[in-house]
Design a protein around this motif. Structure first.
Motif, short mmCIF file in Angstrom:
data_model
loop_
_atom_site.label_atom_id
_atom_site.label_comp_id
_atom_site.label_asym_id
_atom_site.label_seq_id
_atom_site.Cartn_x
_atom_site.Cartn_y
_atom_site.Cartn_z
N VAL A 111 -7.69 0.44 8.29
CA VAL A 111 -7.94 -0.99 8.41
C VAL A 111 -8.33 -1.28 9.86
N PRO A 112 -9.03 -2.40 10.12
CA PRO A 112 -9.32 -2.73 11.52
C PRO A 112 -8.07 -3.12 12.29
N HIS A 113 -7.15 -3.80 11.62
CA HIS A 113 -5.90 -4.22 12.25
C HIS A 113 -4.87 -4.46 11.15
N LEU A 114 -3.65 -4.74 11.53
CA LEU A 114 -2.59 -5.02 10.56
C LEU A 114 -2.12 -6.46 10.72
N MET A 115 -3.01 -7.39 10.42
CA MET A 115 -2.67 -8.80 10.41
C MET A 115 -2.19 -9.17 9.01
N SER A 116 -1.50 -10.31 8.88
CA SER A 116 -1.05 -10.74 7.56
C SER A 116 -2.26 -11.19 6.75
N GLY A 117 -2.36 -10.72 5.52
CA GLY A 117 -3.48 -11.09 4.67
C GLY A 117 -3.52 -10.25 3.42
N GLY A 118 -4.50 -10.55 2.56
CA GLY A 118 -4.59 -9.87 1.28
C GLY A 118 -4.86 -8.39 1.39
N VAL A 119 -5.71 -7.98 2.37
CA VAL A 119 -6.02 -6.56 2.53
C VAL A 119 -4.76 -5.78 2.92
N GLU A 120 -4.03 -6.31 3.89
CA GLU A 120 -2.83 -5.62 4.35
C GLU A 120 -1.75 -5.59 3.27
N THR A 121 -1.65 -6.66 2.48
CA THR A 121 -0.71 -6.68 1.36
C THR A 121 -1.06 -5.59 0.36
N PHE A 122 -2.34 -5.47 0.05
CA PHE A 122 -2.82 -4.42 -0.85
C PHE A 122 -2.47 -3.03 -0.32
N VAL A 123 -2.71 -2.81 0.97
CA VAL A 123 -2.45 -1.51 1.58
C VAL A 123 -0.96 -1.17 1.51
N LEU A 124 -0.10 -2.12 1.82
CA LEU A 124 1.34 -1.87 1.78
C LEU A 124 1.82 -1.55 0.37
N ARG A 125 1.34 -2.31 -0.60
CA ARG A 125 1.78 -2.11 -1.98
C ARG A 125 1.29 -0.78 -2.54
N LEU A 126 0.01 -0.49 -2.34
CA LEU A 126 -0.53 0.77 -2.86
C LEU A 126 0.06 1.95 -2.09
N GLY A 127 0.26 1.78 -0.78
CA GLY A 127 0.88 2.83 0.02
C GLY A 127 2.29 3.14 -0.45
N ASP A 128 3.06 2.09 -0.76
CA ASP A 128 4.42 2.28 -1.30
C ASP A 128 4.38 3.09 -2.59
N TYR A 129 3.42 2.76 -3.45
CA TYR A 129 3.32 3.46 -4.73
C TYR A 129 3.00 4.94 -4.51
N PHE A 130 2.05 5.22 -3.62
CA PHE A 130 1.68 6.61 -3.34
C PHE A 130 2.87 7.40 -2.79
N VAL A 131 3.65 6.78 -1.90
CA VAL A 131 4.83 7.45 -1.34
C VAL A 131 5.81 7.81 -2.45
N LYS A 132 6.01 6.88 -3.39
CA LYS A 132 6.94 7.13 -4.51
C LYS A 132 6.44 8.24 -5.42
N GLN A 133 5.12 8.48 -5.41
CA GLN A 133 4.56 9.55 -6.23
C GLN A 133 4.52 10.89 -5.48
#
Length: 400
Positions: free
Chosen positions: A7-29
């Motif tokens: 990502v260009p930065h980690l500001m609050s927003g839809g892109v960062e929310t998507f990254v955190l959620r999908l990243g969490d899922y990948f970690v659990k897998q």
């Protein structure tokens, strides 16, 4: 699998929310997940660290010139030996894809229906394995211009609330409205909010509106609220943390979403998951997919204010209807927009692509058109120019 989100930065927003959620899922897998910022850290940097992700930043100002920064980013990504790299509007990484090894799966995700977003995500597309669009509208737009480009539609996913904290709806009490997002009229249509509230008051509907977010039109919106005498009804509370936004949605009855355009409209899904009924502008292949009109929310044609008021009045007058739609919204999100569905779709595509051999240009090559000629101007000269421009505006009192 070792995966990097860029990502260009980690500001609050839809892109960062998507990254955190999908990243969490990948970690659990069982995947190894790195989160990389290519320009600056942003206010969600520590939040990502607290979630157990490896978070790194390569600040753009530390490079001599933008073109040098793109090369540094490419080499940085190459040194990580990633199995897959998911790009999210990160132009320096997008420009340097050809520096990556042929066995690295590279996937740009298109998050918004916006010319600049398309320009970045589709640049260097011949060096990408495939693209992902977050809505049917986004995928159609890419196919219309680049029919040979492989693109897959994968909807965003949201988690269900940990507890059933949905707000109760009592007859005769004010209907609690909420807006969440950037305070910007060009895309988000925030100036309509004041007109909607004024229309509700005219019809005798008791409402309260909370505006969550910041943006370039915040001051103008505040002025409109003051001029309309709505300070006691409309509260502008600024930005809130990720968790606080979800709590806010569960404490309101209706989400207002008067956006002119969206890539997906993630907040509409988050609201429905919390039992907050959305009343949104109709955007073909976006809000008509995320919201089931008359079942989980309402859609308005062309941001017609009278339609907003009429639909809000329905929910205000009929407590049972609001409760029924609130329950339907929560059930619909659980069935169609779960993080598990989103995560499985991404993992299936990444795993399948790893079996293929993807040949990239081995020479040191960047996508120059994406960077532009200004990329060759040294950072200190760019900074000096910005400083002189600001000083000139201040000296002559020139408004930006």
């Amino acid at each position: 699998m070792k995966i990097a989100f860029v990502v260009p930065h980690l500001m609050s927003g839809g892109v960062e929310t998507f990254v955190l959620r999908l990243g969490d899922y990948f970690v659990k897998q069982g995947c190894s997940v790195d989160l990389l910022a290519t320009e600056k850290e942003g206010d969600w940097f520590n939040l990502a660290i607290s979630r157990g992700m490896v978070v790194k930043c390569l600040p753009v100002e530390k490079s001599f010139a933008p073109v040098i920064h793109a090369i540094r980013v490419g080499r940085w990504l190459r040194s990580g030996a990633y199995d897959a790299i998911i790009l999210n509007h990160a132009k320096y990484a997008q420009a340097a894809i050809q520096l990556l090894p042929s066995n690295t799966v590279v996937v740009p995700v298109i998050h918004n229906d916006d010319k600049e977003v398309y320009r970045v995500a589709c640049a260097n597309r011949q060096a990408c394995n495939f693209l992902v669009g977050v809505s049917r509208r986004v995928c159609k737009a890419v196919k219309a211009h680049f029919p040979e480009t492989p693109i897959y539609e994968i909807w965003h996913g949201v988690e269900a609330p940990k507890t059933n904290s949905r707000l109760k709806r009592l007859e005769g009490e004010p209907l609690k409205l909420i807006y969440v997002g950037r305070v910007q009229h060009h895309q988000k249509g925030v100036f309509y909010l004041v007109d909607i509230v004024k229309g509700c008051i005219k019809e005798g509907i008791k409402v309260e509106l909370t505006v969550v977010g910041e943006g370039g039109d915040l001051e103008a919106l505040q002025s409109r609220v003051r001029e309309s005498g709505l300070e006691s009804i409309v509260k502008l509370v600024g930005s809130r943390s990720y968790e606080a936004v979800l709590r806010c949605l569960s404490r309101h009855h209706v989400l207002l979403m008067p956006s002119h355009y969206e890539g997906f409209g993630l907040v509409a899904i988050e609201a429905q998951a919390a039992g907050c009924v959305p009343v949104a502008n109709y955007i073909a292949d976006v809000t008509d997919v995320t919201i089931a009109h008359g079942i989980s929310g309402f859609l308005v044609e062309d941001n017609e204010i009278n339609q907003y008021v009429s639909l809000i009045k329905e929910l205000y007058d009929d407590t049972d209807q609001w409760l029924k739609m609130s329950s339907a919204a929560m059930s619909r999100v659980e069935g169609l927009f779960s993080i598990e569905k989103m995560g499985e779709a991404y993992l299936d595509l990444l795993e399948a692509e790893r079996e293929c051999t993807y040949v990239r240009n081995k020479r040191l090559a960047l996508e120059w058109q994406l960077l532009g000629w200004r990329a060759f101007v040294p950072q200190f000269l760019r900074s000096a120019r910005e400083y002189l421009t600001m000083a000139q505006k201040k000296l002559f009192r020139i408004k930006p």
